[in-house]
Design an enzyme around this catalytic site. Structure first.
Site, PDB file in Angstrom:
ATOM      1  CB  CYS A  33      -8.514  -4.610  -4.153  1.00 22.23           C
ATOM      2  SG  CYS A  33      -7.356  -3.268  -3.795  1.00 22.23           S
ATOM      3  CG  ASN A  36      -0.377  -0.127   2.521  1.00 24.04           C
ATOM      4  OD1 ASN A  36       0.673  -0.751   2.684  1.00 24.04           O
ATOM      5  ND2 ASN A  36      -1.007   0.434   3.520  1.00 24.04           N
ATOM      6  CB  ILE A  37       1.673   3.658  -2.288  1.00 22.10           C
ATOM      7  CG1 ILE A  37       2.580   2.467  -2.631  1.00 22.10           C
ATOM      8  CG2 ILE A  37       2.436   4.984  -2.433  1.00 22.10           C
ATOM      9  CD1 ILE A  37       2.934   2.354  -4.116  1.00 22.10           C
ATOM     10  CD  GLU A  38      -1.624   4.718   4.574  1.00 23.86           C
ATOM     11  OE1 GLU A  38      -1.170   5.592   5.352  1.00 23.86           O
ATOM     12  OE2 GLU A  38      -2.337   3.758   4.951  1.00 23.86           O
ATOM     13  CB  CYS A  71      -5.141  -1.391  -2.085  1.00 25.83           C
ATOM     14  SG  CYS A  71      -6.508  -0.604  -1.235  1.00 25.83           S
ATOM     15  CD  GLU A 116      -5.257  -5.923  -1.597  1.00 31.75           C
ATOM     16  OE1 GLU A 116      -4.687  -4.818  -1.479  1.00 31.75           O
ATOM     17  OE2 GLU A 116      -6.109  -6.329  -0.798  1.00 31.75           O
ATOM     18  CB  CYS A 169     -10.833  -2.580  -0.155  1.00 33.24           C
ATOM     19  SG  CYS A 169     -10.145  -1.944  -1.701  1.00 33.24           S
TER      20      CYS A 169
HETATM   21  N1  THU Z   1      -5.434  -1.376   2.112  1.00 36.79           N
HETATM   22  C1  THU Z   1      -4.821  -2.216   1.213  1.00 36.79           C
HETATM   23  O1  THU Z   1      -3.638  -2.060   0.908  1.00 36.79           O
HETATM   24  N2  THU Z   1      -5.564  -3.212   0.662  1.00 36.79           N
HETATM   25  C2  THU Z   1      -6.886  -3.419   0.906  1.00 36.79           C
HETATM   26  O2  THU Z   1      -7.506  -4.233   0.246  1.00 36.79           O
HETATM   27  C3  THU Z   1      -7.552  -2.698   1.991  1.00 36.79           C
HETATM   28  C4  THU Z   1      -6.832  -1.485   2.482  1.00 36.79           C
HETATM   29  C5  THU Z   1      -4.648  -0.291   2.712  1.00 36.79           C
HETATM   30  C6  THU Z   1      -5.073   1.094   2.285  1.00 36.79           C
HETATM   31  C7  THU Z   1      -4.575   1.921   3.444  1.00 36.79           C
HETATM   32  O3  THU Z   1      -3.229   2.276   3.194  1.00 36.79           O
HETATM   33  C8  THU Z   1      -4.622   0.980   4.631  1.00 36.79           C
HETATM   34  O4  THU Z   1      -4.780  -0.321   4.107  1.00 36.79           O
HETATM   35  C9  THU Z   1      -5.754   1.270   5.591  1.00 36.79           C
HETATM   36  O5  THU Z   1      -6.958   1.367   4.943  1.00 36.79           O
END
Ligand code: THU
Length: 130
Positions: free
Chosen positions: A93, A42-44, A53, A55, A90
């Protein structure tokens, strides 16, 4: 590749996470039909909604490389990188998976004890696809 190895690659991918806002570190390892594995994290973003996300990072890397045939993905995540239970993909994804995969696509969700296995049909029933 066996599921255990794919899950290990997802755990390694989790260490690459950029998650300064939520603290949730997520990793994915996407297995292509030719045996190639693409890892993602994940890259915020400070504006939140541009966050990608783990995935989708893995899928987009693979699609860019010309991959179109996928067998399975392993996913793990947790607060500060500690896996305390399932980290299910999620909805966005799941729909991205459906764009490139059939309903038989396999999803391994890492747990502290091992993993749980689902098909995309189980996680996204009655899915939309053109
Ligand atoms: N996140 C994912 O990387 N994959 C998912 O399917 C659900 C959420 C990440 C996004 C965010 O950086 C962190 O989880 C919290 O929501």
């Amino acid at each position: 590749m066996n599921p255990e190895k794919l899950c290990e690659l997802a755990k390694e991918a989790m260490t690459h996470a950029y998650a300064p806002y939520s603290g949730y570190r997520v990793g994915a390892a996407l297995l292509c039909a030719d045996g190639t594995v693409y890892q993602g994290c994940n890259i915020e973003n400070a504006a939140y909604s541009p966050t990608n996300c783990a995935e989708r990072t893995a899928f987009f890397k693979a699609i860019y490389d010309g991959q179109r045939d996928f067998a399975a993905i392993a996913i793990c995540g947790g607060k500060d990188g500690v896996i305390s239970g399932l980290f299910p993909p999620c909805g966005v994804c799941r729909q991205v998976m459906r764009e490139f995969c059939g309903e038989e696509f396999i999803i391994y969700m890492v747990t502290p004890e091992g993993y749980e296995k689902r098909t995309l049909a189980q996680l996204l029933p009655d899915s939309f696809s053109l």
